[in-house]
Design a protein around this motif. Structure first.
Motif, PDB file in Angstrom:
ATOM      1  N   ASN A 130       9.216  -1.011  -0.751  1.00 23.60           N
ATOM      2  CA  ASN A 130       8.885  -1.471  -2.299  1.00 23.60           C
ATOM      3  C   ASN A 130       8.659  -3.061  -2.226  1.00 23.60           C
ATOM      4  OD1 ASN A 130       9.589  -2.393  -4.956  1.00 23.60           O
ATOM      5  ND2 ASN A 130      10.234  -0.538  -5.416  1.00 23.60           N
ATOM      6  N   VAL A 131       9.435  -3.728  -1.702  1.00 21.69           N
ATOM      7  CA  VAL A 131       9.473  -5.292  -1.689  1.00 21.69           C
ATOM      8  C   VAL A 131       8.102  -5.779  -0.841  1.00 21.69           C
ATOM      9  CG1 VAL A 131      10.498  -7.355  -0.841  1.00 21.69           C
ATOM     10  CG2 VAL A 131      11.973  -5.432  -1.463  1.00 21.69           C
ATOM     11  N   LEU A 132       7.834  -5.157   0.225  1.00 23.29           N
ATOM     12  CA  LEU A 132       6.712  -5.646   0.781  1.00 23.29           C
ATOM     13  C   LEU A 132       5.495  -5.222   0.230  1.00 23.29           C
ATOM     14  CD1 LEU A 132       7.767  -5.096   4.538  1.00 23.29           C
ATOM     15  CD2 LEU A 132       7.831  -7.152   3.271  1.00 23.29           C
ATOM     16  N   GLN A 133       5.338  -4.139  -0.364  1.00 21.55           N
ATOM     17  CA  GLN A 133       4.023  -3.712  -1.237  1.00 21.55           C
ATOM     18  C   GLN A 133       3.951  -4.489  -2.154  1.00 21.55           C
ATOM     19  OE1 GLN A 133       1.866  -0.826  -0.640  1.00 21.55           O
ATOM     20  NE2 GLN A 133       0.963  -2.106  -1.972  1.00 21.55           N
ATOM     21  N   TYR A 134       5.134  -5.047  -2.944  1.00 19.54           N
ATOM     22  CA  TYR A 134       4.969  -5.954  -4.091  1.00 19.54           C
ATOM     23  C   TYR A 134       4.104  -7.385  -3.607  1.00 19.54           C
ATOM     24  CZ  TYR A 134       6.253  -9.585  -7.342  1.00 19.54           C
ATOM     25  OH  TYR A 134       6.232 -10.662  -8.183  1.00 19.54           O
ATOM     26  N   ASN A 135       4.830  -7.767  -2.279  1.00 20.95           N
ATOM     27  CA  ASN A 135       4.179  -8.786  -1.679  1.00 20.95           C
ATOM     28  C   ASN A 135       2.468  -8.770  -1.507  1.00 20.95           C
ATOM     29  OD1 ASN A 135       6.610  -9.927  -1.489  1.00 20.95           O
ATOM     30  ND2 ASN A 135       6.831  -9.564   0.612  1.00 20.95           N
ATOM     31  N   VAL A 136       2.165  -7.627  -1.335  1.00 24.27           N
ATOM     32  CA  VAL A 136       0.738  -7.203  -0.949  1.00 24.27           C
ATOM     33  C   VAL A 136      -0.006  -7.340  -2.279  1.00 24.27           C
ATOM     34  CG1 VAL A 136      -0.668  -5.314  -0.305  1.00 24.27           C
ATOM     35  CG2 VAL A 136       1.006  -5.683   1.038  1.00 24.27           C
ATOM     36  N   ASP A 137       0.764  -6.564  -3.263  1.00 31.75           N
ATOM     37  CA  ASP A 137      -0.070  -6.559  -4.529  1.00 31.75           C
ATOM     38  C   ASP A 137      -0.176  -7.955  -5.170  1.00 31.75           C
ATOM     39  OD1 ASP A 137      -0.092  -3.709  -4.394  1.00 31.75           O
ATOM     40  OD2 ASP A 137       1.878  -3.623  -5.500  1.00 31.75           O
ATOM     41  N   ILE A 138       0.684  -8.883  -4.859  1.00 29.22           N
ATOM     42  CA  ILE A 138       0.455 -10.207  -5.612  1.00 29.22           C
ATOM     43  C   ILE A 138      -0.107 -11.193  -4.660  1.00 29.22           C
ATOM     44  CG2 ILE A 138       2.726  -9.735  -7.129  1.00 29.22           C
ATOM     45  CD1 ILE A 138       3.947 -11.973  -5.170  1.00 29.22           C
ATOM     46  N   ALA A 139      -0.456 -10.874  -3.408  1.00 28.71           N
ATOM     47  CA  ALA A 139      -0.860 -11.641  -2.393  1.00 28.71           C
ATOM     48  C   ALA A 139      -2.532 -12.231  -2.916  1.00 28.71           C
ATOM     49  CB  ALA A 139      -0.989 -11.121  -1.279  1.00 28.71           C
ATOM     50  N   SER A 140      -2.866 -13.324  -2.568  1.00 26.89           N
ATOM     51  CA  SER A 140      -4.154 -14.009  -2.820  1.00 26.89           C
ATOM     52  C   SER A 140      -5.092 -13.366  -1.836  1.00 26.89           C
ATOM     53  CB  SER A 140      -4.069 -15.645  -2.607  1.00 26.89           C
ATOM     54  OG  SER A 140      -3.899 -15.950  -1.407  1.00 26.89           O
ATOM     55  N   ASN A 141      -6.478 -13.482  -2.087  1.00 27.98           N
ATOM     56  CA  ASN A 141      -7.213 -13.092  -0.755  1.00 27.98           C
ATOM     57  C   ASN A 141      -7.329 -13.737   0.539  1.00 27.98           C
ATOM     58  OD1 ASN A 141      -8.694 -11.496  -2.833  1.00 27.98           O
ATOM     59  ND2 ASN A 141      -9.900 -13.157  -3.376  1.00 27.98           N
TER      60      ASN A 141
END
Length: 420
Positions: free
Chosen positions: A66-77
């Protein structure tokens, strides 16, 4: 003495460290941070306990994902792939600590890359193929299943991969088997699986002909005569392309003898219909409907039966229509079919002009109900009104009806009371 001091030191350090890292408590804290959407602190805590607590429980991995997917979702290109790789490593850690888990992590890794446009086709395919070979029914994601088969088909079309037609057709059949089973296993995704089936069929249309399917089936039937999965997948293929062929009848019959289901009975029914054995087909369709646990499938079988009886036995046709109305009250098409049955029975069931008009009125009301239960038929209302428009009751006829309590009873097979 120094050695003893060192042992004592290590012992007490271990005690202090174990007290400091209480995985149960830390996991609770991580869950609370996620619920509060405090992902900054959740990331810090996950980094702190990832190595120590990763072997304690699978729940830890659900939280970490859940935490790491959040990081993916908000990451820049610029940082997207870095975050994706962190999550992929976490999936690998999950599989290392819990190798028997049912989370489908290879599929998750592949779709993480695919959905985020990370153009590493070999890595995506490798993960999907690994999952398919290990346990194809773990594909609870319909899009992942279609993506896998689409990539497999591309490899089949590339001569350097040397995938034979036999391997191609078997894999296609296995994909269909997964779709059919998982439509039931995951009813909330039934529509998505059906769409995956349509998409899968659309990309193989030119690869399968009646001739090569029949030839393949005849050549491989004997060695697969007791392989239910093979029989099921090939029957599904032949059903679409060659349901009148004798090999389809043989495969459907063998499948039904080994594993009788609504689907196997339906296959046999279709084979008998195509080969002019209508009475046998009717019996098989009724048995198929009784066994079916899927609402839409059950309704469709009864609709087939209703149409078959529409000209030979309208009373029986109405029985099947009523069954559909009980199972799927939202279907408007069956009301139109019943209205048509009524309309076509005016000369058969009416003995007076009043009864003719009563049947016509009943047909009109029934047809209009289609639009009430299924809004898409609202646009058809003017046509329905025009189709069933007929002379209204005359003043004398209305007096007669009022004397009968304002309604007319139609006997015959219709057996309905029509109010005016």
């Amino acid at each position: 003495m120094k050695k003893l001091c060192f042992i004592v030191s290590v012992f007490f350090t271990g005690i202090l460290f174990s007290q400091e890292i209480n995985c149960v408590e830390k996991q609770k804290q991580l869950s609370s941070l996620i619920n509060d959407k405090d992902y900054k602190q959740a990331n810090l805590l996950l980094s702190e306990i990832k190595t120590i607590c990763s072997s304690k429980s699978e729940e830890f991995f659900y939280l970490g994902i859940n935490v790491l997917q959040y990081n993916v979702d908000i990451a820049s290109n610029e940082t997207k792939e870095k975050e994706i790789r962190e999550l992929i490593k976490f999936y690998d850690l999950y599989d290392k600590n819990f190798p028997q888990n049912k989370n489908g992590n290879s599929i998750n890794k592949a779709m993480l890359l695919f959905d985020n446009g990370i153009a590493n086709q070999d890595e995506i395919y490798s993960n999907l193929d690994k999952s398919f070979q290990k346990d194809k029914f773990q594909f609870s994601n319909p899009n992942a299943l279609f993506t896998y088969f689409k990539m497999f088909k591309e490899k089949y079309g590339d001569k350097k991969n040397a995938i034979t037609f036999d391997k191609f057709i078997e894999t296609y059949g296995q994909v269909l088997a997964v779709i059919e089973k998982n439509k039931t296993a995951f009813p909330d995704k039934a529509v998505e699986f059906e769409n995956a089936k349509l998409a899968t069929n659309s990309i193989v249309r030119e690869d399968f002909t009646k001739e090569n399917l029949v030839s393949y089936s005849e050549n491989n039937f004997k060695q697969n005569a007791n392989n239910v999965e093979w029989l099921s997948s090939i029957a599904a293929l032949l059903f679409v392309n060659a349901s009148e062929s004798s090999i389809f009848g043989a495969i459907a019959s063998q499948l039904n003898s080994l594993n009788p289901t609504s689907k196997s009975l339906y296959y046999l029914a279709d084979f008998n219909l195509k080969n002019k054995n209508q009475e046998k087909a009717i019996d098989l369709l009724e048995k198929s409907a009784e066994l079916s646990i899927e609402k839409n499938e059950k309704s469709q079988i009864y609709l087939t039966l209703a149409n078959m009886f529409a000209t030979r036995d309208k009373s029986k046709s109405k029985e099947f229509i009523k069954k559909i109305m009980e199972i799927s009250p939202e279907r408007g098409d069956v009301y139109l079919l019943l209205a048509s049955l009524y309309s076509n029975s005016i000369n058969e069931c009416a003995t007076t002009e009043i009864e003719k008009k009563a049947i016509n009125r009943l047909a009109k009301i029934t047809a209009e109900t289609a639009a009430k239960v299924e809004p898409r038929f609202k646009s058809s209302l003017p046509g329905i009104a025009k189709k069933y428009a007929n002379q209204e009751l005359t003043a004398d006829e209305m007096k007669q009806v009022k004397k009968s309590g304002g309604s007319i009873t139609i006997n015959c097979w219709i057996n309905e009371k029509v109010k005016f």
